[in-house]
Motif scaffolding. Structure first.
Motif, PDB file in Angstrom:
ATOM      1  N   VAL A   1      57.090  41.822  60.719  1.00 40.74           N
ATOM      2  CA  VAL A   1      56.387  41.519  59.466  1.00 40.74           C
ATOM      3  C   VAL A   1      56.951  42.374  58.329  1.00 40.74           C
ATOM      4  O   VAL A   1      57.001  43.601  58.431  1.00 40.74           O
ATOM      5  N   SER A   2      57.378  41.728  57.260  1.00 44.02           N
ATOM      6  CA  SER A   2      57.851  42.433  56.062  1.00 44.02           C
ATOM      7  C   SER A   2      56.958  42.075  54.887  1.00 44.02           C
ATOM      8  O   SER A   2      56.335  41.005  54.869  1.00 44.02           O
ATOM      9  N   VAL A   3      56.893  42.958  53.903  1.00 44.19           N
ATOM     10  CA  VAL A   3      56.088  42.709  52.698  1.00 44.19           C
ATOM     11  C   VAL A   3      57.020  42.500  51.509  1.00 44.19           C
ATOM     12  O   VAL A   3      57.836  43.369  51.192  1.00 44.19           O
ATOM     13  N   VAL A   4      56.913  41.325  50.891  1.00 45.97           N
ATOM     14  CA  VAL A   4      57.664  41.024  49.666  1.00 45.97           C
ATOM     15  C   VAL A   4      56.700  40.367  48.692  1.00 45.97           C
ATOM     16  O   VAL A   4      56.159  39.301  48.974  1.00 45.97           O
ATOM     17  N   SER A   5      56.469  41.011  47.568  1.00 49.09           N
ATOM     18  CA  SER A   5      55.539  40.444  46.576  1.00 49.09           C
ATOM     19  C   SER A   5      56.172  39.254  45.875  1.00 49.09           C
ATOM     20  O   SER A   5      57.382  39.246  45.634  1.00 49.09           O
ATOM     21  N   PRO A   6      55.371  38.236  45.512  1.00 49.23           N
ATOM     22  CA  PRO A   6      55.896  37.115  44.716  1.00 49.23           C
ATOM     23  C   PRO A   6      56.404  37.632  43.375  1.00 49.23           C
ATOM     24  O   PRO A   6      55.971  38.691  42.907  1.00 49.23           O
ATOM     25  N   GLY A   7      57.300  36.888  42.785  1.00 50.17           N
ATOM     26  CA  GLY A   7      57.869  37.329  41.513  1.00 50.17           C
ATOM     27  C   GLY A   7      57.337  36.559  40.322  1.00 50.17           C
ATOM     28  O   GLY A   7      56.769  35.484  40.453  1.00 50.17           O
ATOM     29  N   VAL A   8      57.537  37.157  39.152  1.00 46.26           N
ATOM     30  CA  VAL A   8      57.184  36.496  37.895  1.00 46.26           C
ATOM     31  C   VAL A   8      58.466  36.414  37.066  1.00 46.26           C
ATOM     32  O   VAL A   8      59.320  37.313  37.147  1.00 46.26           O
ATOM     33  N   ASN A   9      58.633  35.344  36.308  1.00 48.25           N
ATOM     34  CA  ASN A   9      59.841  35.174  35.507  1.00 48.25           C
ATOM     35  C   ASN A   9      59.756  36.058  34.260  1.00 48.25           C
ATOM     36  O   ASN A   9      59.109  35.701  33.276  1.00 48.25           O
ATOM     37  N   LEU A  10      60.420  37.207  34.317  1.00 50.43           N
ATOM     38  CA  LEU A  10      60.323  38.186  33.224  1.00 50.43           C
ATOM     39  C   LEU A  10      61.133  37.772  31.991  1.00 50.43           C
ATOM     40  O   LEU A  10      61.082  38.453  30.973  1.00 50.43           O
ATOM     41  N   LYS A  11      61.853  36.646  32.090  1.00 54.17           N
ATOM     42  CA  LYS A  11      62.552  36.141  30.896  1.00 54.17           C
ATOM     43  C   LYS A  11      61.658  35.185  30.119  1.00 54.17           C
ATOM     44  O   LYS A  11      61.851  34.963  28.931  1.00 54.17           O
ATOM     45  N   VAL A  12      60.678  34.605  30.813  1.00 51.50           N
ATOM     46  CA  VAL A  12      59.738  33.672  30.164  1.00 51.50           C
ATOM     47  C   VAL A  12      58.477  34.412  29.728  1.00 51.50           C
ATOM     48  O   VAL A  12      57.995  34.257  28.608  1.00 51.50           O
ATOM     49  N   PHE A  13      57.946  35.226  30.655  1.00 51.80           N
ATOM     50  CA  PHE A  13      56.707  35.955  30.364  1.00 51.80           C
ATOM     51  C   PHE A  13      57.063  37.334  29.800  1.00 51.80           C
ATOM     52  O   PHE A  13      57.354  38.271  30.531  1.00 51.80           O
ATOM     53  N   THR A  14      57.075  37.395  28.477  1.00 53.43           N
ATOM     54  CA  THR A  14      57.461  38.613  27.756  1.00 53.43           C
ATOM     55  C   THR A  14      56.457  38.864  26.634  1.00 53.43           C
ATOM     56  O   THR A  14      55.602  38.009  26.354  1.00 53.43           O
ATOM     57  N   ALA A  15      56.587  40.006  25.982  1.00 55.88           N
ATOM     58  CA  ALA A  15      55.706  40.317  24.846  1.00 55.88           C
ATOM     59  C   ALA A  15      56.026  39.445  23.641  1.00 55.88           C
ATOM     60  O   ALA A  15      55.217  39.311  22.713  1.00 55.88           O
ATOM     61  N   GLY A  16      57.209  38.838  23.621  1.00 54.35           N
ATOM     62  CA  GLY A  16      57.575  37.915  22.543  1.00 54.35           C
ATOM     63  C   GLY A  16      57.481  38.541  21.171  1.00 54.35           C
ATOM     64  O   GLY A  16      57.816  39.707  20.965  1.00 54.35           O
ATOM     65  N   ALA A  17      56.967  37.763  20.234  1.00 53.56           N
ATOM     66  CA  ALA A  17      56.835  38.242  18.852  1.00 53.56           C
ATOM     67  C   ALA A  17      55.492  38.922  18.618  1.00 53.56           C
ATOM     68  O   ALA A  17      55.144  39.242  17.478  1.00 53.56           O
ATOM     69  N   GLY A  18      54.717  39.106  19.687  1.00 57.84           N
ATOM     70  CA  GLY A  18      53.466  39.844  19.559  1.00 57.84           C
ATOM     71  C   GLY A  18      52.235  38.968  19.435  1.00 57.84           C
ATOM     72  O   GLY A  18      52.312  37.737  19.381  1.00 57.84           O
ATOM     73  N   LYS A  19      51.083  39.657  19.378  1.00 59.02           N
ATOM     74  CA  LYS A  19      49.785  38.978  19.407  1.00 59.02           C
ATOM     75  C   LYS A  19      49.530  38.115  18.165  1.00 59.02           C
ATOM     76  O   LYS A  19      49.073  36.982  18.269  1.00 59.02           O
ATOM     77  N   ALA A  20      49.819  38.659  16.985  1.00 58.98           N
ATOM     78  CA  ALA A  20      49.522  37.920  15.745  1.00 58.98           C
ATOM     79  C   ALA A  20      50.292  36.600  15.693  1.00 58.98           C
ATOM     80  O   ALA A  20      49.733  35.548  15.358  1.00 58.98           O
ATOM     81  N   ALA A  21      51.584  36.655  16.057  1.00 60.16           N
ATOM     82  CA  ALA A  21      52.404  35.439  16.038  1.00 60.16           C
ATOM     83  C   ALA A  21      51.906  34.436  17.076  1.00 60.16           C
ATOM     84  O   ALA A  21      51.880  33.226  16.827  1.00 60.16           O
ATOM     85  N   ALA A  22      51.484  34.950  18.238  1.00 60.17           N
ATOM     86  CA  ALA A  22      50.986  34.063  19.294  1.00 60.17           C
ATOM     87  C   ALA A  22      49.700  33.368  18.853  1.00 60.17           C
ATOM     88  O   ALA A  22      49.504  32.175  19.111  1.00 60.17           O
ATOM     89  N   ARG A  23      48.814  34.118  18.181  1.00 60.47           N
ATOM     90  CA  ARG A  23      47.554  33.511  17.719  1.00 60.47           C
ATOM     91  C   ARG A  23      47.814  32.432  16.673  1.00 60.47           C
ATOM     92  O   ARG A  23      47.129  31.410  16.648  1.00 60.47           O
TER      93      ARG A  23
END
Length: 232
Positions: free
Chosen positions: A23-45
């Motif tokens: 048994v090995s443990v490998v956590s699922p991954g998240v796409n760090l190129k898609v899910f980023t801080a981007g242009a910030g909260k104000a721009a996202a709103r």
């Protein structure tokens, strides 16, 4: 055998008599190129059409009982009851669609929202395109994951990768996906009153949210697909 978390690996050994050496443990991954801080909260709103000065809480996921959206809805009802001054600027987004056998769940929750008299603060939205999802995470002050069970909890990681702190149930893989007190808060149990007090406290402590936001971004950075593929 590959498990998502140490707890899941332990279950394979104790419940299914798997050989620990296999048994090995490998956590699922998240796409760090898609899910980023981007242009910030104000721009996202601005992108998703939400006010810049609002208190925004967001739930993302399948609308089914074990994901716990009702816990969040009842917690919001508690919140506006004990902290009425937050109501005017409070927006709770429930984003997702019915799943499997629970096709009437969305309508049931809408009726619950009406019965609790919080129609003015709870908004339902259908599933959004994946390319737009990071904007909804960025626009939120807090993302809530009140699941009753979760083998990992990618929603929590996606939100944190966008720099948004997460409040999650202290169950299953969420204990790994969220660093309690660093990238968010883990809540024991599903008592709406307990959830509402955690939400209220964080909404009223903007400086703590900034620290958690920084911690969220850092914590999520360790769960990219490169780490998952290396581990696999």
């Amino acid at each position: 055998l590959i498990a998502n978390t140490d707890a899941e690996a332990a279950s394979l050994v104790s419940l299914y008599e798997a050989c620990p050496d296999n048994v090995s443990v490998v956590s699922p991954g998240v796409n760090l190129k898609v899910f980023t801080a981007g242009a910030g909260k104000a721009a996202a709103r601005e992108f998703v059409g939400l006010p810049k000065d609002a208190h925004i809480i967001t739930f993302v996921g399948r609308i089914q009982p074990h994901k716990g959206p009702e816990v969040l809805i009842r917690a919001v009802a508690e919140l506006v009851s004990h902290s009425p001054h937050l109501r005017a600027k409070l927006i709770t987004n429930i984003i997702g669609g019915a799943s499997g056998a629970n096709q009437s769940e969305v309508e049931r929750l809408k009726e619950l929202v009406s019965w609790l008299h919080i129609d003015d603060v709870v908004r339902f939205a259908p599933p959004v395109p994946r390319v737009e999802l990071p904007q909804w995470y960025r626009a939120a002050d807090l993302v809530c994951v009140p699941s009753y069970s979760e083998s990992f909890g990618l929603v929590a990681l996606e939100a944190q990768a966008c720099g948004t702190p997460v409040i999650a149930s202290a169950v299953g893989g969420l204990r790994t996906a969220v660093a309690d007190g660093i990238s968010g808060v883990l809540v024991d149990g599903h008592n709406p009153r307990a959830w509402s007090s955690v939400i209220a406290r964080l909404l009223q402590e903007p400086q703590r949210r900034v620290l958690l936001s920084m911690g969220a971004y850092e914590h999520a950075s360790h769960f990219g697909w490169d780490a998952t593929s290396r581990g696999t």
